[in-house]
Design a protein around this motif. Structure first.
Motif, PDB file in Angstrom:
ATOM      1  N   MET A 180      -6.059  47.736 -42.514  1.00  0.00           N
ATOM      2  CA  MET A 180      -7.395  47.667 -43.106  1.00  0.00           C
ATOM      3  C   MET A 180      -7.969  49.058 -43.319  1.00  0.00           C
ATOM      4  SD  MET A 180      -9.951  46.154 -44.423  1.00  0.00           S
ATOM      5  CE  MET A 180      -9.601  44.402 -44.167  1.00  0.00           C
ATOM      6  N   ARG A 181      -7.776  49.944 -42.352  1.00  0.00           N
ATOM      7  CA  ARG A 181      -8.343  51.289 -42.447  1.00  0.00           C
ATOM      8  C   ARG A 181      -7.745  52.078 -43.613  1.00  0.00           C
ATOM      9  NH1 ARG A 181      -7.025  52.730 -37.832  1.00  0.00           N
ATOM     10  NH2 ARG A 181      -5.359  54.236 -38.196  1.00  0.00           N
ATOM     11  N   VAL A 182      -6.455  51.936 -43.840  1.00  0.00           N
ATOM     12  CA  VAL A 182      -5.770  52.760 -44.842  1.00  0.00           C
ATOM     13  C   VAL A 182      -5.684  52.064 -46.200  1.00  0.00           C
ATOM     14  CG1 VAL A 182      -3.616  53.961 -45.407  1.00  0.00           C
ATOM     15  CG2 VAL A 182      -4.444  53.923 -43.041  1.00  0.00           C
ATOM     16  N   LEU A 183      -5.312  50.793 -46.199  1.00  0.00           N
ATOM     17  CA  LEU A 183      -5.091  50.083 -47.460  1.00  0.00           C
ATOM     18  C   LEU A 183      -6.196  49.078 -47.788  1.00  0.00           C
ATOM     19  CD1 LEU A 183      -1.232  49.457 -47.482  1.00  0.00           C
ATOM     20  CD2 LEU A 183      -2.547  51.328 -48.514  1.00  0.00           C
ATOM     21  N   GLY A 184      -7.082  48.816 -46.839  1.00  0.00           N
ATOM     22  CA  GLY A 184      -8.236  47.981 -47.137  1.00  0.00           C
ATOM     23  C   GLY A 184      -7.937  46.527 -47.429  1.00  0.00           C
ATOM     24  N   VAL A 185      -6.879  45.982 -46.809  1.00  0.00           N
ATOM     25  CA  VAL A 185      -6.547  44.572 -46.993  1.00  0.00           C
ATOM     26  C   VAL A 185      -6.212  43.936 -45.654  1.00  0.00           C
ATOM     27  CG1 VAL A 185      -5.730  44.761 -49.370  1.00  0.00           C
ATOM     28  CG2 VAL A 185      -4.127  45.139 -47.488  1.00  0.00           C
TER      29      VAL A 185
END
Length: 207
Positions: A130-135
């Motif tokens: 979530m932090r890096v790719l937002g999914v």
């Protein structure tokens, strides 16, 4: 630019409006989809608008939530093209990779690590995802790299996957699939600062 020797994009044009539609898709207004999208740093509609701006053609298909490859096979219907999975990986030093390959490939992480230069790989956590790719898990796709604005993730594309046309991925949520040409996939990645490595993954899958 990544040099890919694909045949002409039959059925694909640069503009979304001129592409064929294999199935009439409903608008993304399902309550569950809206709730999930509201939690994301980039919404699916923002992603699609970005793709329109890049001239990336796509066909959109809406369906029930797909969490696994088995779910996808059972519920996606008769979608043409290559169906894919995405492995979000890291090493002990924090370097990260997104490996995009055909859904039936069984990747051996140890063998893949050797192929990538002798690194020891493990899966990235849901928090890191979530932090890096937002999914969320279950919605990982190369389009999630829109959120990796620092290009911290190295992209690995399965050479065999790129022989399929079109290629199918989730646009940040697992209730929709969009189909794109291999060339437009690479165009999207490079526009965001991610020059992909195209690898023969057979040595990492026992094929």
């Amino acid at each position: 630019m990544t040099n890919l020797s694909f045949r002409a994009g039959v059925g694909y044009n640069r503009r979304r409006r001129s592409m064929p539609c294999y199935r009439k898709a409903k608008p993304m207004t399902d309550a569950a989809t809206d709730a999930t999208a509201a939690e994301l740093p980039t919404s699916p509609e923002t992603l699609l608008a970005h793709m329109d701006g890049l001239g990336v053609g796509y066909v959109r298909h809406d369906h029930p939530p797909l969490f696994t490859v088995d779910d996808s096979k059972a519920l996606r219907g008769d979608l043409p093209g290559g169906h894919c999975k995405n492995l979000f990986l890291r090493d002990r030093k924090g370097a990260m990779w997104l490996v995009v390959c055909l859904e039936d490939r069984q990747i051996d992480l140890k063998a893949l690590g050797e192929l990538l230069g002798g690194v020891r790989l493990s899966f990235g956590s849901a928090d890191r995802l979530m932090r890096v790719l937002g999914v969320l898990p279950g919605a990982v796709s190369p389009f999630a790299l829109i959120n990796d604005t620092e290009a911290a993730v190295e992209v690995i594309l399965d050479k065999a996957m790129l022989e399929h046309r079109p290629l199918n991925y989730h646009p940040l949520v697992n209730t929709t699939t969009i189909a794109v040409s291999p060339e437009d996939l690479v165009r999207f990645l490079e526009a965001g600062g991610h020059t992909p490595r195209v690898l023969d993954l057979d040595p990492a899958s026992g094929a």
